[in-house]
Design a protein around this motif. Structure first.
Motif, PDB file in Angstrom:
ATOM      1  N   MET A   1       0.851  -1.198   0.000  1.00 22.52           N
ATOM      2  CA  MET A   1       0.000   0.000   0.000  1.00 22.52           C
ATOM      3  C   MET A   1       0.885   1.246   0.000  1.00 22.52           C
ATOM      4  O   MET A   1       1.532   1.560   0.981  1.00 22.52           O
ATOM      5  CB  MET A   1      -0.866  -0.034   1.266  1.00 22.52           C
ATOM      6  N   PHE A   2       0.949   1.932  -1.135  1.00 27.24           N
ATOM      7  CA  PHE A   2       1.743   3.155  -1.233  1.00 27.24           C
ATOM      8  C   PHE A   2       0.882   4.372  -0.928  1.00 27.24           C
ATOM      9  O   PHE A   2      -0.333   4.280  -0.851  1.00 27.24           O
ATOM     10  CB  PHE A   2       2.318   3.282  -2.655  1.00 27.24           C
ATOM     11  N   ALA A   3       1.558   5.515  -0.797  1.00 30.24           N
ATOM     12  CA  ALA A   3       0.924   6.829  -0.588  1.00 30.24           C
ATOM     13  C   ALA A   3       0.243   6.941   0.786  1.00 30.24           C
ATOM     14  O   ALA A   3       0.383   7.956   1.466  1.00 30.24           O
ATOM     15  CB  ALA A   3      -0.039   7.190  -1.701  1.00 30.24           C
ATOM     16  N   TYR A   4      -0.505   5.931   1.184  1.00 30.62           N
ATOM     17  CA  TYR A   4      -1.018   5.919   2.558  1.00 30.62           C
ATOM     18  C   TYR A   4       0.158   5.779   3.525  1.00 30.62           C
ATOM     19  O   TYR A   4       1.183   5.167   3.197  1.00 30.62           O
ATOM     20  CB  TYR A   4      -1.930   4.706   2.781  1.00 30.62           C
ATOM     21  N   ALA A   5      -0.013   6.328   4.727  1.00 29.91           N
ATOM     22  CA  ALA A   5       1.007   6.124   5.754  1.00 29.91           C
ATOM     23  C   ALA A   5       0.840   4.752   6.399  1.00 29.91           C
ATOM     24  O   ALA A   5       1.783   4.187   6.947  1.00 29.91           O
ATOM     25  CB  ALA A   5       0.914   7.218   6.812  1.00 29.91           C
ATOM     26  N   GLY A   6      -0.398   4.241   6.347  1.00 30.41           N
ATOM     27  CA  GLY A   6      -0.662   2.918   6.905  1.00 30.41           C
ATOM     28  C   GLY A   6      -0.820   2.908   8.420  1.00 30.41           C
ATOM     29  O   GLY A   6      -0.731   1.856   9.043  1.00 30.41           O
ATOM     30  N   GLY A  64      -5.677  12.547   3.221  1.00 31.06           N
ATOM     31  CA  GLY A  64      -6.205  11.745   2.121  1.00 31.06           C
ATOM     32  C   GLY A  64      -5.091  10.873   1.580  1.00 31.06           C
ATOM     33  O   GLY A  64      -3.925  11.091   1.913  1.00 31.06           O
ATOM     34  N   PRO A  65      -5.435   9.901   0.743  1.00 33.01           N
ATOM     35  CA  PRO A  65      -4.382   9.038   0.203  1.00 33.01           C
ATOM     36  C   PRO A  65      -3.337   9.826  -0.584  1.00 33.01           C
ATOM     37  O   PRO A  65      -2.181   9.414  -0.654  1.00 33.01           O
ATOM     38  CB  PRO A  65      -5.143   8.076  -0.714  1.00 33.01           C
ATOM     39  N   VAL A 210       7.048  10.354   1.189  1.00 32.59           N
ATOM     40  CA  VAL A 210       5.778   9.813   0.721  1.00 32.59           C
ATOM     41  C   VAL A 210       6.034   9.251  -0.669  1.00 32.59           C
ATOM     42  O   VAL A 210       6.429   9.986  -1.577  1.00 32.59           O
ATOM     43  CB  VAL A 210       4.689  10.902   0.676  1.00 32.59           C
ATOM     44  N   ASN A 211       5.849   7.956  -0.792  1.00 30.89           N
ATOM     45  CA  ASN A 211       6.142   7.306  -2.067  1.00 30.89           C
ATOM     46  C   ASN A 211       4.876   6.838  -2.757  1.00 30.89           C
ATOM     47  O   ASN A 211       3.927   6.407  -2.102  1.00 30.89           O
ATOM     48  CB  ASN A 211       7.072   6.110  -1.845  1.00 30.89           C
ATOM     49  N   VAL A 212       4.867   6.933  -4.064  1.00 30.87           N
ATOM     50  CA  VAL A 212       3.713   6.454  -4.820  1.00 30.87           C
ATOM     51  C   VAL A 212       4.078   5.138  -5.511  1.00 30.87           C
ATOM     52  O   VAL A 212       5.257   4.823  -5.682  1.00 30.87           O
ATOM     53  CB  VAL A 212       3.220   7.490  -5.856  1.00 30.87           C
ATOM     54  N   ALA A 213       3.035   4.396  -5.905  1.00 25.82           N
ATOM     55  CA  ALA A 213       3.265   3.055  -6.459  1.00 25.82           C
ATOM     56  C   ALA A 213       3.950   3.120  -7.820  1.00 25.82           C
ATOM     57  O   ALA A 213       4.846   2.352  -8.116  1.00 25.82           O
ATOM     58  CB  ALA A 213       1.930   2.313  -6.560  1.00 25.82           C
ATOM     59  N   ASN A 214       3.491   4.064  -8.632  1.00 25.94           N
ATOM     60  CA  ASN A 214       4.001   4.125 -10.004  1.00 25.94           C
ATOM     61  C   ASN A 214       4.491   5.545 -10.273  1.00 25.94           C
ATOM     62  O   ASN A 214       3.741   6.402 -10.723  1.00 25.94           O
ATOM     63  CB  ASN A 214       2.868   3.730 -10.963  1.00 25.94           C
ATOM     64  N   MET A 215       5.747   5.787  -9.961  1.00 27.21           N
ATOM     65  CA  MET A 215       6.273   7.150 -10.029  1.00 27.21           C
ATOM     66  C   MET A 215       6.208   7.726 -11.439  1.00 27.21           C
ATOM     67  O   MET A 215       5.792   8.860 -11.640  1.00 27.21           O
ATOM     68  CB  MET A 215       7.715   7.171  -9.495  1.00 27.21           C
ATOM     69  N   TYR A 512      -5.898   8.229 -10.817  1.00 26.12           N
ATOM     70  CA  TYR A 512      -5.123   9.015  -9.852  1.00 26.12           C
ATOM     71  C   TYR A 512      -4.844   8.166  -8.596  1.00 26.12           C
ATOM     72  O   TYR A 512      -3.712   8.032  -8.135  1.00 26.12           O
ATOM     73  CB  TYR A 512      -5.980  10.224  -9.476  1.00 26.12           C
ATOM     74  N   TYR A 513      -5.923   7.575  -8.087  1.00 22.75           N
ATOM     75  CA  TYR A 513      -5.844   6.793  -6.850  1.00 22.75           C
ATOM     76  C   TYR A 513      -4.920   5.581  -7.011  1.00 22.75           C
ATOM     77  O   TYR A 513      -4.055   5.325  -6.173  1.00 22.75           O
ATOM     78  CB  TYR A 513      -7.256   6.334  -6.461  1.00 22.75           C
ATOM     79  N   THR A 514      -5.085   4.879  -8.109  1.00 23.95           N
ATOM     80  CA  THR A 514      -4.315   3.644  -8.301  1.00 23.95           C
ATOM     81  C   THR A 514      -2.841   3.930  -8.580  1.00 23.95           C
ATOM     82  O   THR A 514      -1.964   3.234  -8.069  1.00 23.95           O
ATOM     83  CB  THR A 514      -4.934   2.788  -9.430  1.00 23.95           C
ATOM     84  N   LEU A 515      -2.567   4.954  -9.382  1.00 22.54           N
ATOM     85  CA  LEU A 515      -1.167   5.306  -9.637  1.00 22.54           C
ATOM     86  C   LEU A 515      -0.441   5.614  -8.326  1.00 22.54           C
ATOM     87  O   LEU A 515       0.718   5.258  -8.142  1.00 22.54           O
ATOM     88  CB  LEU A 515      -1.078   6.536 -10.559  1.00 22.54           C
ATOM     89  N   ALA A 516      -1.149   6.276  -7.404  1.00 22.06           N
ATOM     90  CA  ALA A 516      -0.519   6.658  -6.143  1.00 22.06           C
ATOM     91  C   ALA A 516      -0.437   5.497  -5.166  1.00 22.06           C
ATOM     92  O   ALA A 516       0.618   5.229  -4.588  1.00 22.06           O
ATOM     93  CB  ALA A 516      -1.280   7.823  -5.514  1.00 22.06           C
TER      94      ALA A 516
END
Lengths: 637, 169
Positions: A1-6, A64-65, A210-215, A512-516
């Motif tokens: 799970m990226f972008a979220y802090a978890g 937010g995510p 903060v890292n995203v899944a698909n930079m 947007y959501y999925t890329l992040a």
């Protein structure tokens, strides 16, 4: 799970204890973040019937995510959710600026704050280190002073602060929480909940990545949105700004004037967006990561309020301008400035003052009761004077008005209720519902009370897509569909000013959501999330005894004072028959009962089966109380 | 060999900069592959809604940061003027941070050594990423001479405009 802090942080101000719990992927995907996640956490962390000012009422900060990413507008938001002291139901508001991303970088998707500090305090979140610090030296400090003093004390300029002013400390029921000088968690009195907890501010410094899944994909996506933000979708916000609405609504007889006495304002040209920009706006600035800009910073060049500086948008300009009959922008800019200093909802304060002016003009209150203030419509000095009194809860009237129009009307008694323009306890925003009837229906069913941003129901009326003088079948579905989008926007915490840049609607947002995050989601699933959040909020209101049909109504004045102005709107007002048609249609489109209660099947299909007992209890109660309920639907507000 | 007067650096126009931090995010995205302004080589400063400016290394002539370093960890690139940090030599003492008049030297939060603008170049625009991303076009990649020209032109324009306005009165 990226972008979220978890991670979710829990803070108990009474005991000083803090702990964290993980955020699960299923929770993230079902409630997204922002208000969606916040309302679920509110439901799960509160007991039915808890007063908004009770220490057990949690106040929940959510990111937010996309907060903390470079996502334009979505990168910079946060939301606050709690039980509202104004409505007794769901309270929630969002703010942008610079605070949200730091909370994410500190490592939290949400902070659930309960209890009450023994003395005035502030919460200091420095990545993993969480501390409740002395805030007594900040007593009655303005929001901006609080911000500066905390940053001085902690010795870091880049610390971000979200604080309350004197109004919040004094439990004004429409007190706001403000960050970055003028960015407000404005509506539903979240600042008062902070005040009730002796919590002056939340200060945060986040230094984590903060890292995203698909930079690469994300970078291309934001590049595209940046391009779109150059226009035309953002033109309004980048040029005249929302005050453009003044003349638009005036031409439609929809500019509520003198507390919904008139629907047009003879002084509209002097408070128009055009006039504001020509004479007062010095610069247009923006929030962190934003590719557009909208903050019209207005400075008064001369006169008694020379040098007064504030950011002005349509809603507050309207509430403290036309709604109070005031046609002086210098005074409105000054009023906005002091409202931000006290930390109050800029919409509600104007409606509260207009209500008091209406009472004064009708002799319901006297000059003795106003402490000598001549509260006539149009008196700009009186507007400023009474705002100070409300902010400080000074004098009989100042103290009563700080309760908001609904409670103030009860306290004043007599005919006062006729002039109190609110829905569910929240003051109406800037649209005349007598001439914008989709809005009348949409605002009445909004779960946080009178609000134009829970389903955007004013839009089809203003854009001429429907007959705005009529409520008819079909409006219910229109409102339902839009509410899902607004719920998701507020859960992703995308700025609504940028909503026009998502040309492909749901497809753009899911992308947007999925890329992040790396979490796959379809437009259908995300729409269902929006639906789930709406039903969840409704269930919370029902659980608190504020969520059934009789609470979905418009104010007395909207129903009993027809528009007197000459023109196509003359004589317009909302009647109970059309409201009944609208509500039936809306509930049907939602799959709710005629009482406005979600059915168990509906809740199960949305994955809210664990909360179905709330609906079942309410249906049982409605059955037992049938005769009274029928009367209540045609009653007052 | 590039002449010193041809060295370019990133500068923000105070009339245009609004303190939105897009430059910070772009910088950390490209140079650090993450979103984190504390890892940005350019920092936006907002002292109030009307006072905003992004600040980064100006590749000064005879730079104070280099002179201040007790470990010879900093060197100025002859061609570009970029301040290069020898990551093995730097121990994060921060003398260069106090020496820089612009606050353009930063301490890297993870590495605990200093870092500053490297004039990262975009393949397409041949300019640093912050310049490319700035939505206000407030950032420019300039030589000192072009910067001076810009302000000279502005000053002269203002002067004549004021003269015209006075005449009109």
């Amino acid at each position: 799970m990226f972008a979220y802090a978890g991670k979710i942080l829990h803070v108990n101000l009474t005991t000083g204890e803090t702990r964290t719990e993980p955020l699960s992927e299923s929770m993230a995907k079902s409630y997204i973040g922002g208000i969606g996640l916040g309302i679920r956490l509110l439901m799960d962390n509160s007991k039915p019937g808890t007063d908004a000012f009770h220490p057990d009422n949690p106040i929940i900060y959510c990111t937010g995510p996309l907060s903390g990413t470079m996502g334009p507008t979505a990168g910079n938001g946060y939301a606050v959710v709690s039980k509202s002291p104004a409505t007794g139901g769901v309270g929630e508001a969002k703010a942008h600026g610079f605070f949200g991303p730091d909370l994410k970088r500190a490592g939290y998707d949400a902070v659930v704050i309960t209890g009450k500090a023994p003395k005035l305090s502030y919460l200091w979140i420095d990545d993993d280190k969480v501390e409740i610090r002395n805030g007594e030296y900040l007593k009655y400090a303005t929001v901006n002073d609080t911000d500066n003093k905390i940053r001085d004390e902690l010795g870091d300029f880049y610390i971000r602060v979200s604080a309350i002013g004197e109004a919040g400390e004094k439990l004004c029921r429409f007190a706001a929480i403000i960050n970055d000088e003028f960015r407000a968690i404005g509506r539903t009195g979240m600042g008062a909940v902070m005040g009730s907890k002796n919590l002056k501010a939340v200060a945060v410094r986040g230094t984590k990545d903060v890292n995203v899944a698909n930079m690469e994909g994300f970078k291309e996506y934001i590049k595209m949105i940046h391009e779109r933000m150059k226009g035309p979708a953002t033109k309004k916000y980048k040029t005249l700004g929302t005050p453009e609405n003044v003349l638009v609504l005036n031409s439609l007889s929809a500019l509520a004037t003198r507390n919904w006495t008139n629907a047009t304002f003879e002084g509209a040209n002097k408070v128009s967006g055009e006039y504001l920009n020509e004479h007062y706006v010095k610069k247009i600035v923006g929030c962190a990561t934003c590719g557009m800009r909208c903050d019209h910073i207005a400075v008064v060049p001369e006169g008694p309020y020379k040098g007064s500086t504030s950011r002005l948008e349509f809603e507050c300009l309207w509430s403290m301008g036309p709604l109070c009959g005031v046609d002086r922008l210098d005074a409105i800019i000054e009023a906005m400035r002091i409202v931000n200093e006290y930390g109050m909802d800029g919409i509600s304060i104007g409606v509260v003052v207009a209500f008091a002016m209406d009472l004064y003009e009708h002799g319901v209150i006297t000059k003795e009761q106003t402490d000598g203030i001549d509260l006539k419509f149009g008196n700009a000095e009186a507007l400023i004077a009474i705002i100070h009194k409300i902010g400080k809860r000074e004098g009989w009237l100042g103290n009563i008005l700080a309760e908001g129009v609904a409670k103030a009307a009860e306290l004043i008694g007599g005919d006062a209720y006729k002039y109190a323009c609110h829905i569910k306890g929240l003051e109406l925003p800037g649209y005349d519902l007598r001439t914008l009837k989709t809005a009348a229906l949409g605002f009445s069913v909004s779960f946080r009370g009178a609000c134009h941003l829970r389903n955007g129901a004013y839009s089809p009326d203003v854009k001429g897509k429907v007959n705005r003088f009529k409520i008819e079948k079909g409006r219910g579905k229109m409102i339902t569909d839009e509410s899902h989008m607004y719920n998701i926007i507020d859960s992703l915490i995308v700025c609504k000013f940028s909503r026009g840049t998502y040309y492909d609607g749901w497809k753009d947002l899911t992308n947007y959501y999925t890329l992040a995050t790396g979490i796959p989601i379809t437009p259908e699933e995300m729409t269902q999330d929006g639906d789930r959040i709406e039903n969840l909020a409704r269930l919370f209101n029902i659980r608190e005894g504020k969520g059934t049909r009789k609470y979905d109504d418009v104010p007395y004045k909207i129903k009993n004072f027809p528009v007197p102005d000459e023109g196509p709107a003359k004589g317009a007002c909302v009647n109970d028959e059309e409201m009944a048609i609208g509500l039936d249609d809306y509930y049907a489109s939602r799959g709710w009962t005629a009482e406005g209660i979600p059915t168990v099947e509906r809740l199960n299909s949305l994955g809210l089966g664990d909360l179905a007992y709330i609906a079942e209890d309410a249906m049982k109660a409605a059955k037992e109380a049938k005769p009274q309920a029928a009367v209540a639907t045609t009653g007052g507000n | 060999m590039v002449r010193p007067q041809d060295r370019k650096f990133v500068t923000a126009d105070p009339d245009k900069c609004i303190g939105c931090c897009v430059c910070e995010y772009a910088c950390s995205m490209v140079n650090e592959k993450t979103f984190n302004p504390t890892k940005s080589r350019i920092r936006a400063m907002r002292l109030g809604p009307l006072i905003n400016l992004a600040v980064t290394c100006r590749h000064c002539e005879d730079p104070a940061c280099v002179a201040a370093c007790p470990r010879d960890a900093l060197k100025q690139d002859d061609d570009t003027g970029i301040i290069r940090v020898d990551e093995n030599a730097c121990n994060g003492c921060g003398w260069c941070i106090s020496a820089c008049q612009f606050g353009a030297m930063n301490m890297h939060p993870d590495k605990k050594i200093v870092f500053t603008c490297n004039s990262c170049t975009d393949n397409e625009t041949k300019e640093p990423q912050c310049v490319k991303w700035c939505p206000e076009e407030a950032l420019t990649y300039v030589t000192a001479e072009t910067l001076a020209q810009k302000y000279r032109q502005k000053a002269v324009k203002n002067l004549f405009q004021t003269a015209e306005e006075n005449k009109a009165k």
